[in-house]
Design a protein around this motif. Sequence first.
Motif, PDB file in Angstrom:
ATOM      1  N   GLU A  77       0.815  -1.220   0.000  1.00  0.00           N
ATOM      2  CA  GLU A  77       0.000   0.000   0.000  1.00  0.00           C
ATOM      3  C   GLU A  77       0.842   1.261   0.000  1.00  0.00           C
ATOM      4  OE1 GLU A  77      -2.827   0.077   3.161  1.00  0.00           O
ATOM      5  OE2 GLU A  77      -3.837  -1.743   2.497  1.00  0.00           O
ATOM      6  N   ASP A  78       2.031   1.214   0.628  1.00  0.00           N
ATOM      7  CA  ASP A  78       2.850   2.422   0.754  1.00  0.00           C
ATOM      8  C   ASP A  78       3.868   2.577  -0.372  1.00  0.00           C
ATOM      9  OD1 ASP A  78       4.272   0.228   1.694  1.00  0.00           O
ATOM     10  OD2 ASP A  78       5.360   1.382   3.198  1.00  0.00           O
ATOM     11  N   ASP A  79       3.874   1.679  -1.371  1.00  0.00           N
ATOM     12  CA  ASP A  79       4.800   1.801  -2.498  1.00  0.00           C
ATOM     13  C   ASP A  79       4.502   3.044  -3.331  1.00  0.00           C
ATOM     14  OD1 ASP A  79       6.156  -0.518  -1.850  1.00  0.00           O
ATOM     15  OD2 ASP A  79       5.194  -1.748  -3.382  1.00  0.00           O
ATOM     16  N   LEU A  80       5.531   3.562  -3.969  1.00  0.00           N
ATOM     17  CA  LEU A  80       5.383   4.643  -4.941  1.00  0.00           C
ATOM     18  C   LEU A  80       5.149   3.992  -6.302  1.00  0.00           C
ATOM     19  CD1 LEU A  80       8.472   6.775  -3.894  1.00  0.00           C
ATOM     20  CD2 LEU A  80       6.102   7.152  -3.238  1.00  0.00           C
ATOM     21  N   PHE A  81       4.333   4.613  -7.131  1.00  0.00           N
ATOM     22  CA  PHE A  81       4.040   4.058  -8.451  1.00  0.00           C
ATOM     23  C   PHE A  81       4.471   5.034  -9.528  1.00  0.00           C
ATOM     24  CE2 PHE A  81       1.190   1.951  -5.548  1.00  0.00           C
ATOM     25  CZ  PHE A  81       1.241   0.643  -5.956  1.00  0.00           C
ATOM     26  N   ILE A  82       5.239   4.527 -10.494  1.00  0.00           N
ATOM     27  CA  ILE A  82       5.626   5.319 -11.652  1.00  0.00           C
ATOM     28  C   ILE A  82       5.324   4.504 -12.905  1.00  0.00           C
ATOM     29  CG2 ILE A  82       7.426   6.639 -10.456  1.00  0.00           C
ATOM     30  CD1 ILE A  82       9.482   4.831 -11.845  1.00  0.00           C
ATOM     31  N   THR A  83       5.127   5.185 -14.006  1.00  0.00           N
ATOM     32  CA  THR A  83       4.939   4.509 -15.281  1.00  0.00           C
ATOM     33  C   THR A  83       6.092   4.883 -16.176  1.00  0.00           C
ATOM     34  OG1 THR A  83       2.534   4.590 -15.030  1.00  0.00           O
ATOM     35  CG2 THR A  83       3.395   4.186 -17.243  1.00  0.00           C
ATOM     36  N   GLU A  84       6.830   3.877 -16.619  1.00  0.00           N
ATOM     37  CA  GLU A  84       7.960   4.067 -17.526  1.00  0.00           C
ATOM     38  C   GLU A  84       7.713   3.267 -18.792  1.00  0.00           C
ATOM     39  OE1 GLU A  84      10.871   5.822 -17.738  1.00  0.00           O
ATOM     40  OE2 GLU A  84      10.094   6.920 -16.021  1.00  0.00           O
ATOM     41  N   ASN A  85       7.708   3.949 -19.918  1.00  0.00           N
ATOM     42  CA  ASN A  85       7.490   3.295 -21.217  1.00  0.00           C
ATOM     43  C   ASN A  85       6.244   2.421 -21.200  1.00  0.00           C
ATOM     44  OD1 ASN A  85       9.836   4.447 -22.321  1.00  0.00           O
ATOM     45  ND2 ASN A  85      11.097   2.835 -21.445  1.00  0.00           N
ATOM     46  N   GLY A  86       5.187   2.907 -20.550  1.00  0.00           N
ATOM     47  CA  GLY A  86       3.929   2.183 -20.517  1.00  0.00           C
ATOM     48  C   GLY A  86       3.853   1.061 -19.499  1.00  0.00           C
ATOM     49  N   ILE A  87       4.882   0.896 -18.679  1.00  0.00           N
ATOM     50  CA  ILE A  87       4.908  -0.163 -17.671  1.00  0.00           C
ATOM     51  C   ILE A  87       4.772   0.458 -16.290  1.00  0.00           C
ATOM     52  CG2 ILE A  87       6.283  -2.028 -16.662  1.00  0.00           C
ATOM     53  CD1 ILE A  87       7.734  -2.193 -19.397  1.00  0.00           C
ATOM     54  N   LEU A  88       3.768   0.020 -15.532  1.00  0.00           N
ATOM     55  CA  LEU A  88       3.566   0.502 -14.171  1.00  0.00           C
ATOM     56  C   LEU A  88       4.532  -0.225 -13.240  1.00  0.00           C
ATOM     57  CD1 LEU A  88       1.904   2.258 -12.212  1.00  0.00           C
ATOM     58  CD2 LEU A  88       0.359   0.307 -11.957  1.00  0.00           C
ATOM     59  N   VAL A  89       5.313   0.540 -12.486  1.00  0.00           N
ATOM     60  CA  VAL A  89       6.333  -0.008 -11.594  1.00  0.00           C
ATOM     61  C   VAL A  89       6.067   0.489 -10.181  1.00  0.00           C
ATOM     62  CG1 VAL A  89       8.817  -0.120 -11.129  1.00  0.00           C
ATOM     63  CG2 VAL A  89       8.004   0.016 -13.490  1.00  0.00           C
ATOM     64  N   ALA A  90       6.090  -0.433  -9.211  1.00  0.00           N
ATOM     65  CA  ALA A  90       5.949  -0.087  -7.797  1.00  0.00           C
ATOM     66  C   ALA A  90       7.336  -0.067  -7.158  1.00  0.00           C
ATOM     67  CB  ALA A  90       5.067  -1.103  -7.088  1.00  0.00           C
ATOM     68  N   ILE A  91       7.604   0.971  -6.380  1.00  0.00           N
ATOM     69  CA  ILE A  91       8.923   1.154  -5.776  1.00  0.00           C
ATOM     70  C   ILE A  91       8.760   1.381  -4.286  1.00  0.00           C
ATOM     71  CG2 ILE A  91      10.986   2.613  -5.731  1.00  0.00           C
ATOM     72  CD1 ILE A  91      10.129   3.395  -8.651  1.00  0.00           C
TER      73      ILE A  91
END
Length: 53
Positions: free
Chosen positions: A10-24
Amino acid sequence: MGLALEEPSEDDLFITENGILVAIEPELEPFIADLTLDYINGGIALVGNESDC
């Protein structure tokens, strides 16, 4: 630091790179600027995290 294919927290950061959603994980955010997800030899690789570990 590594790469895991698992459900995000729940506390992950979410970014989208080249159309791929990544949780960090939030504590890793300062260290990801120079990392790249790449497709190498038939698999996904985290590039830019070279270490002796």
